[in-house]
Write a protein that holds these residues in place. Structure first.
Motif, PDB file in Angstrom:
ATOM      1  N   ILE A   1       8.388  11.658  -3.322  1.00 52.13           N
ATOM      2  CA  ILE A   1       7.965  11.859  -4.754  1.00 52.13           C
ATOM      3  C   ILE A   1       6.884  12.757  -4.916  1.00 52.13           C
ATOM      4  O   ILE A   1       5.798  12.593  -4.105  1.00 52.13           O
ATOM      5  N   LEU A   2       7.047  13.625  -5.799  1.00 48.81           N
ATOM      6  CA  LEU A   2       6.254  14.667  -6.151  1.00 48.81           C
ATOM      7  C   LEU A   2       4.895  14.243  -6.546  1.00 48.81           C
ATOM      8  O   LEU A   2       5.068  13.507  -7.675  1.00 48.81           O
ATOM      9  N   VAL A   3       3.742  14.610  -6.199  1.00 50.81           N
ATOM     10  CA  VAL A   3       2.412  14.179  -6.793  1.00 50.81           C
ATOM     11  C   VAL A   3       1.901  15.498  -7.096  1.00 50.81           C
ATOM     12  O   VAL A   3       2.016  16.894  -6.691  1.00 50.81           O
ATOM     13  N   SER A   4       0.746  15.171  -8.142  1.00 48.03           N
ATOM     14  CA  SER A   4      -0.331  16.229  -8.406  1.00 48.03           C
ATOM     15  C   SER A   4      -1.606  16.289  -7.354  1.00 48.03           C
ATOM     16  O   SER A   4      -1.727  15.234  -7.011  1.00 48.03           O
ATOM     17  N   LEU A   5      -2.342  17.143  -7.170  1.00 44.96           N
ATOM     18  CA  LEU A   5      -3.534  17.267  -6.561  1.00 44.96           C
ATOM     19  C   LEU A   5      -4.586  16.468  -7.636  1.00 44.96           C
ATOM     20  O   LEU A   5      -5.293  15.627  -6.702  1.00 44.96           O
TER      21      LEU A   5
ATOM     22  N   LYS B   1       9.206   5.090  -0.590  1.00 44.84           N
ATOM     23  CA  LYS B   1       8.730   6.312  -1.051  1.00 44.84           C
ATOM     24  C   LYS B   1       7.676   6.784  -0.250  1.00 44.84           C
ATOM     25  O   LYS B   1       6.740   6.338   0.068  1.00 44.84           O
ATOM     26  N   ARG B   2       7.685   8.272  -0.363  1.00 49.23           N
ATOM     27  CA  ARG B   2       6.421   9.059   0.240  1.00 49.23           C
ATOM     28  C   ARG B   2       6.031  10.037  -0.614  1.00 49.23           C
ATOM     29  O   ARG B   2       6.661  10.845  -1.207  1.00 49.23           O
ATOM     30  N   PRO B   3       4.627  10.206  -0.571  1.00 52.44           N
ATOM     31  CA  PRO B   3       4.033  11.455  -1.553  1.00 52.44           C
ATOM     32  C   PRO B   3       4.270  12.723  -0.898  1.00 52.44           C
ATOM     33  O   PRO B   3       4.430  13.014   0.234  1.00 52.44           O
ATOM     34  N   LEU B   4       4.385  13.803  -1.921  1.00 48.52           N
ATOM     35  CA  LEU B   4       4.640  14.960  -1.489  1.00 48.52           C
ATOM     36  C   LEU B   4       3.790  15.974  -2.434  1.00 48.52           C
ATOM     37  O   LEU B   4       3.923  15.910  -3.781  1.00 48.52           O
ATOM     38  N   LEU B   5       3.246  16.778  -1.878  1.00 50.09           N
ATOM     39  CA  LEU B   5       2.693  17.992  -2.893  1.00 50.09           C
ATOM     40  C   LEU B   5       3.188  19.394  -2.308  1.00 50.09           C
ATOM     41  O   LEU B   5       3.370  19.903  -1.349  1.00 50.09           O
ATOM     42  N   LEU B   6       3.700  19.948  -3.491  1.00 46.11           N
ATOM     43  CA  LEU B   6       4.208  21.383  -3.340  1.00 46.11           C
ATOM     44  C   LEU B   6       3.417  22.503  -3.761  1.00 46.11           C
ATOM     45  O   LEU B   6       2.600  22.352  -4.729  1.00 46.11           O
ATOM     46  N   VAL B   7       3.325  23.650  -2.904  1.00 48.13           N
ATOM     47  CA  VAL B   7       2.540  24.808  -3.254  1.00 48.13           C
ATOM     48  C   VAL B   7       3.394  26.034  -3.288  1.00 48.13           C
ATOM     49  O   VAL B   7       4.161  26.016  -2.348  1.00 48.13           O
ATOM     50  N   GLN B   8       3.012  26.828  -4.241  1.00 51.99           N
ATOM     51  CA  GLN B   8       3.609  28.268  -4.297  1.00 51.99           C
ATOM     52  C   GLN B   8       2.511  29.194  -3.885  1.00 51.99           C
ATOM     53  O   GLN B   8       1.520  29.316  -4.781  1.00 51.99           O
TER      54      GLN B   8
ATOM     55  N   GLY C   1      16.898  16.501 -14.144  1.00 52.53           N
ATOM     56  CA  GLY C   1      18.060  15.921 -13.687  1.00 52.53           C
ATOM     57  C   GLY C   1      17.679  14.527 -12.795  1.00 52.53           C
ATOM     58  O   GLY C   1      18.380  13.601 -12.488  1.00 52.53           O
ATOM     59  N   HIS C   2      16.298  14.785 -12.016  1.00 53.69           N
ATOM     60  CA  HIS C   2      15.997  13.516 -11.244  1.00 53.69           C
ATOM     61  C   HIS C   2      14.565  13.192 -11.672  1.00 53.69           C
ATOM     62  O   HIS C   2      13.508  13.696 -10.828  1.00 53.69           O
ATOM     63  N   PRO C   3      14.317  12.596 -12.878  1.00 53.53           N
ATOM     64  CA  PRO C   3      12.754  12.402 -13.254  1.00 53.53           C
ATOM     65  C   PRO C   3      12.297  11.441 -12.203  1.00 53.53           C
ATOM     66  O   PRO C   3      10.884  11.285 -12.534  1.00 53.53           O
ATOM     67  N   ASP C   4      12.711  10.644 -11.803  1.00 55.92           N
ATOM     68  CA  ASP C   4      12.208   9.835 -10.725  1.00 55.92           C
ATOM     69  C   ASP C   4      11.526  10.472  -9.452  1.00 55.92           C
ATOM     70  O   ASP C   4      10.868   9.863  -8.751  1.00 55.92           O
ATOM     71  N   PHE C   5      11.786  11.729  -9.257  1.00 55.45           N
ATOM     72  CA  PHE C   5      11.168  12.637  -8.310  1.00 55.45           C
ATOM     73  C   PHE C   5       9.829  13.016  -8.546  1.00 55.45           C
ATOM     74  O   PHE C   5       8.965  13.446  -7.502  1.00 55.45           O
TER      75      PHE C   5
END
Length: 467
Positions: A184-188, A215-222, A287-291
């Motif tokens: 699951i995508l989280v914010s900093l 479920k597991r938290p995930l932080l994405l960075v670009q 399409g996947h708001p629960d992400f």
């Protein structure tokens, strides 16, 4: 002889009938009585429809009332259910419960409200707490390759692109696998609290988040979210053209307020589409708001020496192309930055010159950040997030280098798995470790085992991926 003034009686005059006599005698009275009765009935009816001084109008008319009724809460109930469902989709179950509590009528008359409230309350009790930053997965990507056929055959940098970058198709597959594995995508900002006191002291505290079991938290960075000139310009005039290496040339906000990307294709046409991380991620979350946990998006970290997000707002370009060109670039960048922030993206600094802060002095770091403050901050705004570049971070969170970073306003730091300082919160900093996703690592290591299956991700067009 006096004249006789009395009129003679007409012996032929008709005698009145019995009915005529009755009408003349009683009809006026009957009409008057009927009129009075009707007036009394009308007045009495009006009074009976008015509430007494001690009465109030009914506050709840429900479908269970007898006879035909109007349900004054029908729209309210449907709106509450929809809004609560949106909160629950973002795992904010307690907020969903509290929202249903705001219903102004008798909740027992609407079983669907009570059922949903009970469902969300139960879901809240089944949540798992995450409080250790070192246990949260942080995946980091460079700018995505939109046209692999051009990128991997580029004469100057094709090998480097194959080794270090990920394609748009591969990124989409990674998102799907992450979702399927329960990430699951989280914010900093979901992970850390930063309080600045009036006397200039900083208090940093790691926050706990609660996610459903499994479920597991995930932080994405670009990083390098710049669309550097060397990536998109083949003839050296500073503008994107068909001889670019197959990357987007900039992010834009379209006529519908959506963030998308421009790219110059191999035929020289400027096209728009999902040519980088932001629009791909936005579509996936749609399409996947629960992400997405409470609307989380990614951290975007451009450097500054070639502008940001494809807009050349650096001093060198301003000097070369003039004020009018610069103003146009600033306007476009400002519009995009506002849209990114509104959609939940967190903006960070990737150093001004894509520099190795672990390998340069405190004075050199200060010089680098002065350029950032002069050229980028006025357009992108302040940020307290620093993403280290060149696989290099400072060795300790004290001393001269750290003081320079603190003076520049940085409180959150995204380093590397190889860094010596562990992830976590100090008294005035918050550090997390990111895992860079590259073609080489996907092809030649098990770095991402348990996160996604790299063998299923790699695009065959890569051929033999260089190490």
């Amino acid at each position: 002889m006096e004249e006789n003034t009395r009129r003679p009686v007409n012996p032929r005059r008709r005698r009145k009938t019995r009915m005529e006599i009755i009408k003349e005698a009683y009809l006026p009275t009957i009409i008057m009585v009927v009129t009075v009765i009707l007036i009394i009935i009308f007045v009495a009816g009006s009074l009976s429809r008015r509430p007494s001084q001690d009465e109030t109008l009914p506050t709840d008319i429900t479908p269970s009332s007898t006879g035909p009724t109007v349900d004054i809460y029908a729209e309210t109930v449907q709106q509450l259910l929809a809004d609560a469902a949106q909160l629950a989709a973002n795992y904010d179950y307690q907020a969903a419960v509290d929202l249903i509590d705001t219903f102004p009528g008798d909740i027992t008359a609407y079983p669907e409200l009570g059922a949903k409230q009970a469902e969300y309350a139960k879901a809240e009790t089944n949540m798992v707490t995450w409080s250790d930053p070192s246990q949260i997965t942080v995946l980091s990507f460079h700018t995505l390759i939109a046209d692999p056929s051009r990128a991997f055959t580029n004469a100057a940098y094709g090998t480097a692109y194959n080794r270090n970058f990920v394609t748009t198709g591969e990124f989409s597959k990674i998102l799907q696998q992450l979702y399927d594995k329960g990430y699951i995508l989280v914010s900093l900002s979901d992970l850390v609290s930063i309080q600045e006191s009036n006397d200039g002291k900083t208090q940093v505290e790691a926050l706990s988040i609660r996610l459903p079991l499994g479920k597991r938290p995930l932080l994405l960075v670009q990083t390098n979210a710049n669309y550097y000139t060397y990536m998109v310009d083949g003839n050296g005039d500073g503008e994107a053209d068909k001889d670019g290496a197959g990357f987007a040339s900039r992010m834009i906000v379209d006529e519908n307020g959506q963030i998308t990307c421009q790219m110059v294709d191999a035929q020289g046409n400027t096209v728009t589409g999902n040519y980088d991380l932001v629009p791909i991620l936005n579509d996936f979350i749609a399409g996947h708001p629960d992400f997405s946990y409470r609307g989380a998006r990614a951290v975007l970290a451009p450097s500054g020496y070639d502008g940001i997000f494809g807009y050349r707002i650096d001093a060198a370009t301003k000097a070369e192309k003039g004020q009018a060109y610069y103003d146009q670039q600033v306007q476009g960048a400002s519009t995009l930055v506002n849209a990114l922030r509104e959609q939940g993206y967190e903006l960070a600094c990737y150093t001004y010159g894509n520099n190795s802060y672990g390998g340069i002095s405190a004075a050199e770091i200060q010089t680098d950040l002065r350029s950032w403050a002069a050229e980028i901050t006025p357009v992108m705004g302040q940020t307290n997030i620093l993403v280290y570049a060149q696989n290099s971070e400072i060795e300790e969170y004290s001393g001269s280098k750290y003081n320079v970073l603190q003076s520049a306003g940085f409180r959150c730091y995204l380093g590397f798995q190889t860094g010596t300082v562990p992830a976590g919160a100090g008294s005035s900093h918050f550090l997390m470790k990111r895992l860079l996703v590259t073609g080489s690592q996907m092809a030649h290591s098990n770095t991402y085992a348990g996160i996604f299956d790299a063998a299923d991700i790699l695009d065959p067009i890569r051929g033999n991926v260089p190490q």
